[in-house]
Design an enzyme around this catalytic site. Structure first.
Site, PDB file in Angstrom:
ATOM      1  N   TYR A  22      -1.964  -0.481  10.632  1.00 27.53           N
ATOM      2  CA  TYR A  22      -2.124  -0.892   9.230  1.00 27.53           C
ATOM      3  C   TYR A  22      -0.847  -0.584   8.445  1.00 27.53           C
ATOM      4  O   TYR A  22      -0.342  -1.439   7.701  1.00 27.53           O
ATOM      5  CB  TYR A  22      -3.313  -0.162   8.611  1.00 27.53           C
ATOM      6  CG  TYR A  22      -3.505  -0.457   7.140  1.00 27.53           C
ATOM      7  CD1 TYR A  22      -3.948  -1.701   6.712  1.00 27.53           C
ATOM      8  CD2 TYR A  22      -3.233   0.510   6.171  1.00 27.53           C
ATOM      9  CE1 TYR A  22      -4.117  -1.984   5.366  1.00 27.53           C
ATOM     10  CE2 TYR A  22      -3.399   0.238   4.823  1.00 27.53           C
ATOM     11  CZ  TYR A  22      -3.845  -1.007   4.427  1.00 27.53           C
ATOM     12  OH  TYR A  22      -4.005  -1.279   3.091  1.00 27.53           O
ATOM     13  N   SER A  80       0.849  -1.190   0.000  1.00 26.23           N
ATOM     14  CA  SER A  80       0.000   0.000   0.000  1.00 26.23           C
ATOM     15  C   SER A  80       0.885   1.240   0.000  1.00 26.23           C
ATOM     16  O   SER A  80       2.062   1.170   0.373  1.00 26.23           O
ATOM     17  CB  SER A  80      -0.881  -0.003   1.257  1.00 26.23           C
ATOM     18  OG  SER A  80      -1.552   1.235   1.437  1.00 26.23           O
TER      19      SER A  80
END
Length: 246
Positions: free
Chosen positions: A157, A143
């Site tokens: 995350y 990501s």
């Protein structure tokens, strides 16, 4: 059909919706034999039916990527069904956004189990076969949050996605002469990922995702990495909305 993709057997985890489903559709359209795995078998079967209706080849496998033995079993089943495995796409992921001060350790555990351990279990199941056959391709979904810490709210995350990016690069150094390794690092993408946030941050996340690009955009980036000749390894692709500054 696309040279470099046609005929390859490709496993996609998290293949029931979003990036996983769109990647399965695109790769099957370009001639790959696609195996999609996720917990929701009914959703997987819908994707398989779509692919079959368009003349493609696909099979579905129920899988919880946090179950190491189950990941091993699914990879073994795919090899039995298709005769080989050429590409693993570790796509399954969770993104519950929440300030660390709320100390939701259950969510931390879930992200570590799915985003990090799930990726490692996929590598563990596929890598020995890739090394034995002298070829293979591991594609890990990281990501932009694995490049810059998404805080406040996305700290854990980001931690899991930084780890995925690091594992991808380290794995490339270790096995790159035989196995290609690619890290795909998307920004905001239209998928179910945005719905894994609950509580105080949910509205903020949904607002952030108003700029999201279609999952098919990431699928095309993945296809680009897959279709390269064997002597070309696309190490990382960062893809995000033009409007996204983060």
């Amino acid at each position: 059909m696309t040279q470099g993709i046609e005929g390859k057997v490709i496993l996609i985890t998290g293949g029931s919706t979003g990036i996983g489903a769109e990647t399965a559709r695109l790769l099957a359209e370009r001639g790959a034999k696609v195996a999609i795995a996720a917990r929701r078998k009914d959703k997987l079967d819908e994707v398989v039916a779509d692919i079959a209706a368009n003349g493609g080849t696909a099979r579905s496998y129920a899988l919880d990527v946090t179950d190491k033995a189950a990941v091993q079993s699914v990879v073994a089943a795919i090899i039995a069904d298709f005769g080989r495995l050429d590409v693993l796409i570790n796509n399954a992921g969770l993104m519950p956004i929440r300030p660390m001060a709320e100390v939701n350790t259950d969510e931390w555990d879930q992200m570590i189990d799915v985003n990090l351990k799930g990726t490692l279990y996929g590598i563990a199941a596929a890598l020995p076969g890739f090394l034995e056959q002298g070829s293979g391709h591991i594609i890990n979904l990281s990501s932009v949050a694995g490049i810059k810490v998404f805080a406040p709210g996305g700290t854990v995350y980001s931690g899991t996605k930084f780890a995925v990016s690091a594992i991808s690069e380290g794995l490339r150094h270790e096995v790159g002469e035989k196995v290609r390794v690619t890290s795909i690092e998307p920004g905001a993408v239209e998928s179910d990922l945005k719905f894994t946030t609950s509580g105080t941050a949910a509205e903020t996340v949904l607002d952030f995702y108003k700029q999201a690009i279609p999952a098919a955009s990431v699928a095309r980036a993945i296809a680009f990495a897959v279709e390269q000749p064997d002597d070309v390894d696309v190490n990382a692709i960062v893809i995000r909305p033009t409007a996204q500054q983060f």
